[in-house]
Design a protein around this motif. Structure first.
Motif, mmCIF file in Angstrom:
data_model
loop_
_atom_site.group_PDB
_atom_site.id
_atom_site.type_symbol
_atom_site.label_atom_id
_atom_site.label_comp_id
_atom_site.label_asym_id
_atom_site.label_seq_id
_atom_site.Cartn_x
_atom_site.Cartn_y
_atom_site.Cartn_z
ATOM 1 N N SER A 1 47.754 22.779 1.818
ATOM 2 C CA SER A 1 48.954 23.432 1.290
ATOM 3 C C SER A 1 49.299 24.586 2.211
ATOM 4 O O SER A 1 48.433 25.391 2.567
ATOM 5 C CB SER A 1 48.694 23.971 -0.121
ATOM 6 O OG SER A 1 48.394 22.893 -0.984
ATOM 7 N N ASP B 1 52.141 27.690 3.189
ATOM 8 C CA ASP B 1 53.293 28.527 2.837
ATOM 9 C C ASP B 1 54.030 28.994 4.095
ATOM 10 O O ASP B 1 53.430 29.146 5.154
ATOM 11 C CB ASP B 1 52.821 29.776 2.074
ATOM 12 C CG ASP B 1 52.648 29.500 0.587
ATOM 13 O OD1 ASP B 1 53.112 28.446 0.121
ATOM 14 O OD2 ASP B 1 52.056 30.353 -0.095
ATOM 15 N N THR C 1 60.193 26.950 6.220
ATOM 16 C CA THR C 1 61.488 26.967 5.527
ATOM 17 C C THR C 1 62.468 25.915 6.029
ATOM 18 O O THR C 1 63.506 25.711 5.417
ATOM 19 C CB THR C 1 62.168 28.349 5.669
ATOM 20 O OG1 THR C 1 62.360 28.608 7.068
ATOM 21 C CG2 THR C 1 61.317 29.441 5.060
ATOM 22 N N GLY D 1 58.971 27.071 -1.039
ATOM 23 C CA GLY D 1 57.687 27.158 -1.716
ATOM 24 C C GLY D 1 56.551 26.689 -0.835
ATOM 25 O O GLY D 1 56.565 26.900 0.363
ATOM 26 N N THR D 2 55.583 26.048 -1.460
ATOM 27 C CA THR D 2 54.401 25.585 -0.748
ATOM 28 C C THR D 2 54.583 24.138 -0.316
ATOM 29 O O THR D 2 54.849 23.267 -1.139
ATOM 30 C CB THR D 2 53.170 25.709 -1.669
ATOM 31 O OG1 THR D 2 53.011 27.092 -2.025
ATOM 32 C CG2 THR D 2 51.916 25.233 -0.962
ATOM 33 N N SER D 3 54.456 23.894 0.978
ATOM 34 C CA SER D 3 54.611 22.545 1.517
ATOM 35 C C SER D 3 53.271 21.839 1.580
ATOM 36 O O SER D 3 52.222 22.478 1.694
ATOM 37 C CB SER D 3 55.215 22.606 2.922
ATOM 38 O OG SER D 3 56.510 23.150 2.880
ATOM 39 N N TYR E 1 52.912 31.176 9.310
ATOM 40 C CA TYR E 1 52.592 30.212 8.254
ATOM 41 C C TYR E 1 51.157 30.427 7.798
ATOM 42 O O TYR E 1 50.303 30.798 8.600
ATOM 43 C CB TYR E 1 52.762 28.786 8.775
ATOM 44 C CG TYR E 1 54.071 28.606 9.511
ATOM 45 C CD1 TYR E 1 55.281 28.733 8.838
ATOM 46 C CD2 TYR E 1 54.093 28.371 10.872
ATOM 47 C CE1 TYR E 1 56.490 28.616 9.502
ATOM 48 C CE2 TYR E 1 55.300 28.251 11.552
ATOM 49 C CZ TYR E 1 56.482 28.378 10.866
ATOM 50 O OH TYR E 1 57.684 28.270 11.522
ATOM 51 N N VAL F 1 47.203 27.835 2.112
ATOM 52 C CA VAL F 1 46.965 28.229 0.731
ATOM 53 C C VAL F 1 45.603 27.670 0.330
ATOM 54 O O VAL F 1 45.377 26.458 0.434
ATOM 55 C CB VAL F 1 48.055 27.651 -0.202
ATOM 56 C CG1 VAL F 1 47.806 28.073 -1.642
ATOM 57 C CG2 VAL F 1 49.438 28.097 0.256
#
Lengths: 72, 72
Positions: free
Chosen positions: B7, B9, B12, B41-43, B68, B71
Motif C-alpha cells: 500500500s 500513499d 496522485t 488515497g492509498t494506492s 511516496y 503504508v
C-alpha cells in the motif's frame, strides 16, 4: 512582452506541472511559464510571452500535456 | 516467484504511478509491477519478483521515485 494568467484544472502533482510547463514553453513566443500548483483544485499558470496567446492554443497545449483543462 | 502487495500513499496521477513503477522495476529480481492508482488515497501496488522484497528496500525505491510512502 505580455504577462497572461490562466486557470487550469487537473494538475495534481509536480509531474503534471512539469508536463504543462513544457508544452506551454513550446508555444511560439513564450519566454517563461510558472505554475502555482493547487493539487486538489484549480491551479494558476502565469505565462510571459512576446505576443498574446489565444485561449484555443493554450487549451491545445494543455491537452497535449495530458488530461488538463483551461478554466474559462 | 513471489507476488507481493504493498500500500502506497502519495501517488496522485499517472506520472506518479510511472515513477514508482520504474523505481520498483529497477530492484533486483523484480519482473513486473502494477499500480492500482487511488489518486486521493492509498494506492495498491503489486510486484512480481523472483525473491521476497523487504519493506525497507521498497520504501527506499518509493523515496527515490518521489514523495511516496509505504503504508505499513
Amino acid at each position: 512582452m505580455s504577462t497572461q494568467n490562466f486557470s487550469v484544472d487537473g494538475m495534481t502533482c509536480g509531474h503534471c506541472a512539469s508536463a504543462v510547463t513544457q508544452e506551454l514553453k513550446a508555444l511560439d513566443g513564450v519566454t517563461s511559464v510558472s505554475v502555482d500548483l493547487v493539487a486538489d483544485g484549480t491551479s494558476a499558470v502565469t505565462v510571459e510571452a512576446e505576443r498574446e496567446l489565444t485561449p484555443a492554443e493554450v487549451a491545445a497545449a494543455l491537452d497535449e500535456a495530458g488530461d488538463y483543462s483551461l478554466v474559462p
